[in-house]
Design an enzyme around this catalytic site. Structure first.
Site, PDB file in Angstrom:
ATOM      1  N   LYS A 161      -7.126  -0.818  11.602  1.00 34.57           N
ATOM      2  CA  LYS A 161      -6.751  -1.102  10.111  1.00 34.57           C
ATOM      3  C   LYS A 161      -5.228  -0.280  10.101  1.00 34.57           C
ATOM      4  CE  LYS A 161      -5.973  -1.255   5.556  1.00 34.57           C
ATOM      5  NZ  LYS A 161      -5.148  -0.330   4.733  1.00 34.57           N
ATOM      6  N   HIS A 185      -1.987  10.708   0.426  1.00 34.70           N
ATOM      7  CA  HIS A 185      -2.304   9.424  -0.086  1.00 34.70           C
ATOM      8  C   HIS A 185      -2.294   9.370  -1.572  1.00 34.70           C
ATOM      9  CE1 HIS A 185      -3.620   5.249   0.000  1.00 34.70           C
ATOM     10  NE2 HIS A 185      -4.348   5.445  -0.919  1.00 34.70           N
ATOM     11  N   ASP A 223       4.074 -14.682  11.282  1.00 35.49           N
ATOM     12  CA  ASP A 223       2.547 -15.051  10.833  1.00 35.49           C
ATOM     13  C   ASP A 223       1.545 -13.949  11.136  1.00 35.49           C
ATOM     14  OD1 ASP A 223       0.169 -16.172  10.515  1.00 35.49           O
ATOM     15  OD2 ASP A 223       0.523 -18.010  11.448  1.00 35.49           O
ATOM     16  N   GLU A 247       0.856  -1.130   0.102  1.00 38.08           N
ATOM     17  CA  GLU A 247       0.207  -0.035  -0.051  1.00 38.08           C
ATOM     18  C   GLU A 247       0.734   1.354  -0.094  1.00 38.08           C
ATOM     19  OE1 GLU A 247      -3.302  -0.003   2.919  1.00 38.08           O
ATOM     20  OE2 GLU A 247      -3.356   2.045   2.963  1.00 38.08           O
TER      21      GLU A 247
HETATM   22  C1  MEV Z   1      -5.850   3.370   5.216  1.00 34.30           C
HETATM   23  O1  MEV Z   1      -4.995   2.157   4.823  1.00 34.30           O
HETATM   24  C2  MEV Z   1      -5.509   3.538   6.847  1.00 34.30           C
HETATM   25  C3  MEV Z   1      -6.529   4.588   7.351  1.00 34.30           C
HETATM   26  O2  MEV Z   1      -7.798   4.454   6.736  1.00 34.30           O
HETATM   27  C4  MEV Z   1      -6.476   4.521   8.867  1.00 34.30           C
HETATM   28  C5  MEV Z   1      -7.376   5.563   9.625  1.00 34.30           C
HETATM   29  O3  MEV Z   1      -8.284   5.869   8.959  1.00 34.30           O
HETATM   30  O4  MEV Z   1      -6.932   5.512  10.659  1.00 34.30           O
HETATM   31  C6  MEV Z   1      -5.859   6.020   6.741  1.00 34.30           C
END
Ligand code: MEV
Length: 440
Positions: A277, A394, A293, A85
């Site tokens: 995430k 991003h 793992d 990513e």
């Molecule tokens: C993207 O991979 C992760 C985010 O969505 C985490 C978050 O929203 O805190 C940017």
């Protein structure tokens, strides 16, 4: 409908590739060439990779990157990350720099205990199984002596063995619940081997025991648990809020907004999942790079995030007055059962490199480094989300992916990266700019 194939695993690699490309692709020759193009040029290294799993045809590349300048417990690390990513490594590096200028990260291993269970059923009346267990417990443990000898010499082994009566939830269901210390090994094989021996002993001893002979023990399964709430590491950062002025906000304003963002993720599961995430972006990248793992880590971490019955943020943040000064603190306790010996650690050349780059850490050090990478990632995400928004950074990082998809040449990429330094990136905008650049 296609027909199933039997004996696939026994075919040679060339036969498997031929079958796959003919049965499942539109371009058999192109498929074979593609698979071959990802083979390692050194046949021995290729074979090593092929032997990690079954039915291997080729390799699947992920970028291997470094996020430098992570100051953790007063030591500087360049953290290896394997991840596809865009933005993740850049965000980690930015957070490392930010906290490097504010005292660095602190990592503390709180506990290192792992768990395994033998799940069994037995119809003996209440109390009989317990009495039997008390009588045979030391024998069950003694039967594992040979298996645990090496681990005990390294300071690990079986820490505790209990009988758990689960008959209130499932009829006749009990567990042998064992706690393990596996030192620098993740310990899955060690734990599972011990559990299978315990299960065997349990069945044999029950069959021989006078009060149990009428009630045979039937072992359902023996397996470690990837839920490791007692294998816990804390990563944290802190600094006076006066050092945190950001995007037109004073330090206190930014810190308060940041704390609010964490509080939302504590209370709102839809947000908590995305918040966590982001943490796992950092964790998984280090876990993968160091040959651990990531499925086990993911499963354990998310179970921990829901330990009180609701899925919540893994990280916490607060503002507190210390010696008359408002201070920001941001931290996270994370269950991480990681290993730095065994598994892929000595086999995969890139894993070996990653561990060398980290200074050949022991498992506890790796727990700290990994947790810090997660906290850094979370800090970077919340910093963007509460100020500029996430898309600006991003999409900048994603620009090269878009240009590659559009088949841009090196010169075109250079020109467009320059152009998008002060233009907003979107798929449409990049396509338009590339067309205009080509028409110039
Ligand atoms: C993207 O991979 C992760 C985010 O969505 C985490 C978050 O929203 O805190 C940017």
């Amino acid at each position: 409908m296609k027909k199933p194939i039997s004996g696939f695993s026994k075919l040679s690699k060339a036969e498997k590739m031929a079958w796959l490309s003919q049965e499942y692709t539109e371009d058999p020759q192109g498929t074979i060439e593609l698979l071959q193009s990802y083979w390692h040029p050194d046949p021995a290294t290729q074979q090593l990779h092929e032997e990690f799993i079954e039915n291997t045809l080729s390799n699947y590349f992920l970028p291997f990157a470094i996020a430098p300048n992570f100051e953790i417990n007063g030591q500087l690390y360049a953290v290896p990350m394997a991840i596809e990513e865009s933005s993740v490594v850049a965000a980690a590096s930015k957070a490392a720099k930010y906290w490097g200028e504010r005292g660095g990260f602190k990592a503390t291993v709180l506990k290192t205990e792992k768990v395994g269970q033998v799940h069994f059923v037995c119809a003996a009346p209440e109390g009989v199984v317990q009495q039997f267990f008390e009588e045979v417990k030391s024998q069950i443990l003694a039967d594992t002596d040979e298996l645990t000898e090496k681990m005990r010499s390294r300071g690990g082994g079986i820490l505790d063995l209990q009988l758990r009566d689960k008959t209130a939830s499932i009829e006749h269901y009990y567990q042998l619940h064992a706690a393990f210390e596996t030192k620098d090994a993740m310990g899955a094989n060690f734990i599972n081997t011990c559990l299978e021996q315990m299960a065997k002993s349990l069945e044999i001893l029950a069959a021989e025991h006078p009060s149990m002979q009428a009630y045979p023990v039937e072992v359902v399964m023996s397996i470690l648990s990837n839920y490791v709430p007692d294998c816990l590491v804390r990563a944290e950062v802190s600094c006076p809020v006066s050092q945190m002025a950001e995007a037109g906000m004073d330090g206190e304003g930014f810190a308060r907004k940041f704390v609010q963002a964490v509080e939302i993720a504590k209370e709102e599961p839809y947000r908590a999942v995305t918040h966590n995430k982001g943490i796992m972006n950092g964790i998984d990248a280090v876990v993968l790079a160091t040959g651990n793992d990531f499925r086990a880590i993911e499963a354990g971490v998310h179970a921990y995030a829901a330990r009180d019955g609701q899925y919540r943020s893994l990280s916490e943040a607060e503002i507190k007055e210390i010696d008359g000064e408002l201070c920001f603190r941001f931290w996270m306790d994370l269950p991480l059962a990681l290993g730095t010996v065994g598994g892929l650690t000595r086999l995969h050349p890139m894993v070996k490199l990653a561990l060398d780059v980290l200074g050949k850490p022991n498992a506890q050090e790796l727990m700290g480094i990994t947790a810090v990478a997660g906290l850094a990632q979370n800090f970077a995400a919340l910093r963007s989300l509460t100020t500029t928004g996430i898309q600006k950074g991003h999409m900048k990082m994603h620009l090269l992916n878009i240009l590659n998809q559009l088949g841009a040449s090196s010169d075109e990429k250079e020109a467009l990266v320059d152009y998008f330094k002060d233009h907003t990136v979107s798929n449409a905008a990049v396509e338009k700019a590339l067309t205009e650049h080509r028409n110039k």
